[in-house]
Scaffold this motif. Structure first.
Motif, short mmCIF file in Angstrom:
data_model
loop_
_atom_site.label_atom_id
_atom_site.label_comp_id
_atom_site.label_asym_id
_atom_site.label_seq_id
_atom_site.Cartn_x
_atom_site.Cartn_y
_atom_site.Cartn_z
N ASN A 57 28.60 85.65 -36.01
CA ASN A 57 28.16 86.34 -34.81
C ASN A 57 29.10 87.49 -34.51
O ASN A 57 30.18 87.61 -35.12
N ALA A 76 23.98 80.80 -33.87
CA ALA A 76 24.68 81.58 -32.86
C ALA A 76 23.69 82.28 -31.93
O ALA A 76 23.86 82.28 -30.70
N ARG A 109 24.94 83.51 -28.51
CA ARG A 109 26.15 84.18 -28.97
C ARG A 109 25.82 85.26 -30.02
O ARG A 109 26.33 85.22 -31.15
N ALA A 114 31.65 74.86 -29.67
CA ALA A 114 30.56 75.50 -28.94
C ALA A 114 29.42 74.55 -28.57
O ALA A 114 28.81 74.70 -27.51
#
Length: 301
Positions: free
Chosen positions: A128, A144, A149, A187
């Motif tokens: 990303n 992502a 993201r 994440a």
């Protein structure tokens, strides 16, 4: 009823060599020829048609994905078709194509409630703009983008991003040397390496995934399968085959344990250009029929 929807896209992949295009767009028809649609018809599934991609153009440049406009257009049209299938009470099984099709899956679900994502993939697909200057090919960046993201043009189409909440997202299948694994672990809610699946077994892995998703108040979850989760010796007909992956029986078992509870699913990254005699297509038909044969039939949501 399961509804098979073809999404023959290669828009999210880089060319293997100059003057060529990736072969994943041929996958749905190669799998049809190998018997996938006939096998699912025997299970009562229906053919829901095809969502064609735009023309492939190797037009990546800084701050912009390769085939970005075509990916956005395809995602919107795919989302509409998935939404129609679900409105008719059926469970969509999207036959890709590369992993860029996941944006359309997320777009379809996001307006209708809170859904989780089970991302079964040999790679985290988490390149990303925050960790790389080489962003260009969405098939290596889809996870992502799905959790917000990435550049807003792809991660927030029509103001609907993020398509999945990171807290409702599970990844399983990455290899030990995945460059973004540590970032993904921070994440999303759960990350399971391929080595853990091999050590713990598919039943325990599926139970762990379901337990994680059950902690959230979800309307359901989407099940993504990138066939490069298979060991490269088992399935070399992919963009990036790697050792350390699952066997065909292990993947079929893992998907079969998760598919009944899913509201829909997709499969991607099989490349018939690397399968001249069709042997890997036939293997994949067996895996997908066993794995997805009860898609949506046990969902509690």
């Amino acid at each position: 009823m399961i509804a098979l929807l073809s999404a023959p896209t290669n828009l999210g992949l880089r060319p293997l060599r100059p003057t060529t295009v990736p072969g994943t767009a041929k996958a749905p028809e190669a799998l049809r020829e190998a018997g996938l649609y006939a096998r699912f018809a025997e299970l009562g599934a229906r053919d829901a048609g095809v969502v064609l991609p735009g023309r492939y153009e190797d037009d990546a440049r800084p701050g912009r994905l390769r085939n970005q406009d075509a990916i956005i257009d395809h995602s919107r049209r795919l989302a509409q078709r998935i939404g129609k299938i679900r409105a008719e009470g059926d469970a969509p099984l999207v036959i890709g194509g590369d992993c860029s099709l996941l944006i359309g899956c997320g777009l379809a679900l996001r307006p209708t409630g809170r859904y989780g994502l089970v991302h079964l993939d040999g790679h985290t697909d988490f390149r990303n703009p925050g960790n790389s200057d080489a962003c260009a090919s969405l098939a290596g960046e889809d996870l992502a983008a799905l959790i917000g993201r990435h550049w807003p043009a792809i991660a927030d189409i029509d103001g609907l991003g993020p398509y999945f909440d990171p807290a409702d997202t599970v990844h399983a299948g990455c290899r030990e040397d995945d460059q973004e694994m540590a970032e993904v672990q921070e994440a999303i809610s759960l990350t399971i390496r391929a080595a853990e699946i091999l050590q713990d077994g598919v039943a325990a892995t599926a139970a762990r995934i379901r337990a994680q998703l059950d902690r959230a108040e979800l309307h359901g979850y989407w099940l993504h399968v990138d066939v490069d989760i298979l060991d490269g010796a088992v399935m070399p007909a992919v963009d990036s085959p790697d050792p350390g992956g699952l066997s065909a029986d292990q993947l079929a078992g893992l998907v079969a344990a998760l598919a009944p509870g899913a509201v829909g699913g997709d499969v991607g990254v099989f490349d018939p250009d690397h399968d001249p005699d069709g042997r890997y297509a036939r293997l994949l038909v067996d895996v997908l029929t066993e794995g997805f044969g009860h898609l949506g039939q046990g969902r509690r949501y």
